[in-house]
Design an enzyme around this catalytic site. Structure first.
Site, PDB file in Angstrom:
ATOM      1  N   ASP A 126       0.828  -1.210   0.000  1.00 54.14           N
ATOM      2  CA  ASP A 126       0.000   0.000   0.000  1.00 54.14           C
ATOM      3  C   ASP A 126       0.866   1.264   0.000  1.00 54.14           C
ATOM      4  O   ASP A 126       2.082   1.216   0.289  1.00 54.14           O
ATOM      5  CB  ASP A 126      -0.885  -0.036   1.262  1.00 54.14           C
ATOM      6  N   ASP A 154     -10.595   2.165  -3.173  1.00 52.33           N
ATOM      7  CA  ASP A 154     -11.069   1.885  -1.815  1.00 52.33           C
ATOM      8  C   ASP A 154     -12.578   1.774  -1.776  1.00 52.33           C
ATOM      9  O   ASP A 154     -13.137   1.348  -0.772  1.00 52.33           O
ATOM     10  CB  ASP A 154     -10.619   2.992  -0.867  1.00 52.33           C
TER      11      ASP A 154
HETATM   12  C1  DGJ Z   1      -5.966   1.669   1.958  1.00 49.72           C
HETATM   13  C2  DGJ Z   1      -6.324   0.447   1.171  1.00 49.72           C
HETATM   14  O1  DGJ Z   1      -6.778   0.794  -0.099  1.00 49.72           O
HETATM   15  C3  DGJ Z   1      -7.342  -0.367   1.961  1.00 49.72           C
HETATM   16  O2  DGJ Z   1      -7.777  -1.457   1.197  1.00 49.72           O
HETATM   17  C4  DGJ Z   1      -6.692  -0.822   3.230  1.00 49.72           C
HETATM   18  O3  DGJ Z   1      -5.612  -1.678   2.938  1.00 49.72           O
HETATM   19  C5  DGJ Z   1      -6.204   0.386   4.016  1.00 49.72           C
HETATM   20  N1  DGJ Z   1      -5.388   1.256   3.205  1.00 49.72           N
HETATM   21  C6  DGJ Z   1      -5.433  -0.035   5.226  1.00 49.72           C
HETATM   22  O4  DGJ Z   1      -4.856   1.011   5.872  1.00 49.72           O
END
Ligand code: DGJ
Length: 612
Positions: free
Chosen positions: A362, A427
């Site tokens: 991430d 997200d």
């Molecule tokens: C952003 C990601 O896109 C989510 O799926 C998740 O992993 C969160 N970060 C976790 O902090």
């Protein structure tokens, strides 16, 4: 130095051509510069191009910009690119091409949620299935520029490259700078024609995601930071029961990470949360025959972390100015070898001590004032450092598959896709929003790379309620996963399991065929599908997004073999009947099937198989 060789005139010296690549070397003797332009034909019918510039003079040469630009014919009068925001990535926008410059920049150290992603010019009308079209993509995971320019004389060019910050590239004698690859595609079959070439080019390259793509279960929208080992063991059991083949433990498993305020940078398993370590969970996951996945965010640090307390000077930023926090975190200067060494060491221990098959990588904030230790801009070095970091770990753990996530779809480009096997498109897992996000992510990336999760009935981000058929029918057209609390009583786990098993039956087709998006009038209905390379079968979706006054439009499925006859079957766990006698491909493209009864936020899936 400043102002040196500001105007150049390159004279070709030599051309080398091998099986798939041409290299044209040219020189400007007066300016003391050499330029090599490389053009490579890719396996799917596209090209990629890049330049390398070398300073031959004893004095320093400051490079402000160097980009690839390609002419498009004057009959290209309209253009399309993408924009977006966090949670709603890849929204298309169209314009008429006028004299002047259309410039899309990303300055956050990654392509961003609003990345242009593909910049296309075309004849009018430019549709999914119609129009001559030309498109470019800048394969770079850092700051980028996309440029379309029309001169009043009528000459139109499209292209792009890296956005360089002031003074970021200064070449000493003998030093070179190479631009990112710019991928160029052309088709007379509209935007789908361009996408088909992008998909084929990517599919011809490595790393190829291993197939069949495992159905992923991800813990994020189920438990967030609240990780309780017993509950997660039970979730792993349930995930296996519904047919998941990979279990990904998301954010929250390490050091002091009980919320987003603490712990980033400290990549060891939290003894408070996981007193017996991750081994029991990993064993349970592997015991079910699932792969084990783990979330990390290596390039970041929370000020409240051991790493930051030890190395407060490892972050990017202008010394003397308050550091800009986003999501309570700072960005590590991964352009510095020392910082990378530390990260490689700690992640190497993590991955060698745990049997991890998949890593979700991430990147949750943008770079703001990305200055290195001496105050000079370090975004270019950062991106190169990110590749070096990922490449070092990938080389050390060749069996691991990687996912690129950046607060959703903030880092999706063909350079990161040379390294990862999956991207997290957004997200937002709300299926209605995902219809649009996936529709346009497909302009660049084929479905088997695009994580698409069935999430809770009431969506975590938008609060919208959507039934399982719509959520599953949407996730079908990606690398399907599940992301919600499987212990919540309201959810229909048998229904979920039935959808997953249907998907498994069709995923080989979905992950290898040609994506088709049908041009439908209005915005109430979208039709899209995937057709096998030999047109022997296809799977199409009729998506009723909203209600309309007009009569429902026909369910047309273009792109099949016109003379072949197809048996059409509804794809649904409880209702999968045949839809009458076989129909010719030509009739399916023009007349189509009868539309389903109109209901907003519904999807009908149909499988078409050619009969002998
Ligand atoms: C952003 C990601 O896109 C989510 O799926 C998740 O992993 C969160 N970060 C976790 O902090």
């Amino acid at each position: 130095g400043a102002g040196r060789a500001w105007s150049t005139c390159f004279v070709p010296l030599s051309t080398e051509i091998d099986a798939s690549t041409a290299r044209v070397r040219s020189r400007d003797r007066l300016a003391g510069l050499e330029l090599t332009c490389e053009i490579e034909a890719l396996g799917g019918g596209g090209l990629r191009l890049r330049h390398r510039i070398t300073n031959l003079d004893p004095g320093p040469y400051q490079l402000d910009w160097l980009e690839v630009a390609l002419p498009v014919p004057d009959r290209a009068t309209v253009m399309l690119d993408l924009s977006g925001r966090w949670g709603l990535e890849r929204v298309s926008q169209r314009r008429v091409i006028a004299d002047g410059l259309w410039l899309r920049e990303s300055r956050g150290g990654r392509p961003g949620h609003d990345s242009a992603s593909v910049l296309c010019a075309g004849t009018d009308p430019l549709r999914f299935g119609r129009g001559e079209a030309w498109g470019v993509h800048v394969a770079w995971s850092g700051n980028t520029r996309y440029v379309l320019e029309r001169q009043p004389s009528g000459l139109t060019t499209i292209g792009g490259g890296e956005l360089l910050l002031p003074g970021e590239v200064v070449l000493a004698e003998g030093e070179s700078y190479t631009t990112p690859w710019v991928h160029a595609v052309a088709s007379d079959a509209g935007l789908d024609g361009l996408a088909a070439i992008q998909h084929a080019d990517l599919r011809a390259r490595s790393p190829r995601p291993r197939r069949p793509r495992p159905v992923t279960y991800n813990t994020w929208e189920a438990v967030g930071f609240d990780q309780d080992p017993d509950r997660l063991l039970e979730l792993a059991d349930r995930a296996a029961d519904v047919g998941a083949e990979r279990f990904v433990l998301d954010d929250g498993w390490f050091s002091s990470r009980r919320s987003d305020r603490s712990g980033l940078g400290d990549w060891w398993v939290s003894p408070q949360v996981w007193p017996t370590g991750l081994a029991p969970l990993i064993e349970r996951v592997h015991g079910h025959g699932m792969q084990m996945g783990l979330w990390i965010e290596p390039e970041m640090v929370n000020p409240d972390s051991e790493l930051y307390r030890r190395h407060p000077d490892w972050t990017l930023g202008v010394v003397g100015r308050p550091a800009a926090l986003r999501r309570h975190q700072l960005v590590l200067d991964v352009g510095r070898p020392q910082v990378r060494r530390h990260l490689v060491d700690s992640l190497e221990s993590l991955l060698s001590e745990h049997a991890i098959d998949f890593v979700k990588w991430d990147h949750n904030r943008e770079l703001i004032e990305p200055a290195g230790p001496d105050g000079s801009p370090a975004a270019h070095a950062y991106t190169v450092g990110f590749y070096a970091l990922l490449d070092a770990l990938a080389a050390r753990f060749p069996a691991v598959e990687w996912e690129s996530c950046a607060a959703g779809g903030g880092r999706i480009d063909l350079a990161v896709l040379e390294r990862v096997h999956r991207v997290w498109a957004s997200d937002t897992t709300d299926a209605l929003a995902r219809q649009s996000i996936q529709r346009w992510t497909a302009q660049l990336v084929p479905p088997e790379y695009v994580g698409a999760h069935i999430s809770a009935e009431r969506n975590h981000q938008t609060g919208r309620r959507l039934d399982l058929d719509f959520r599953a029918g949407t996730a079908f057209f990606g690398d399907l996963g599940v992301e919600y609390d499987l212990m919540a009583e309201a959810e229909d786990l048998d229904g979920l399991a039935a959808w997953i098993s249907l998907y498994k039956r069709h995923r080989e087709l979905l992950h290898s065929g040609r994506t088709v998006r049908v041009d439908t009038p209005g915005s109430a209905v979208w039709i899209h599908g995937v057709i096998a390379a030999d047109a022997s079968e296809a799977l199409f979706a009729y998506v009723q997004l909203e209600d309309t006054v007009a009569d429902p439009i026909a369910f047309t499925t273009p792109g099949l073999a016109p003379e072949a006859r197809y048996l059409c079957t509804r794809v649904h766990p409880a209702d999968s009947g045949g839809l009458g006698p076989d129909v010719a491909g030509r009739a399916l493209a023009t007349i189509g099937l009868a539309p389903p009864a109109r209901k907003p936020e519904t999807v009908m899936l149909v499988h078409l198989r050619a009969v002998a």
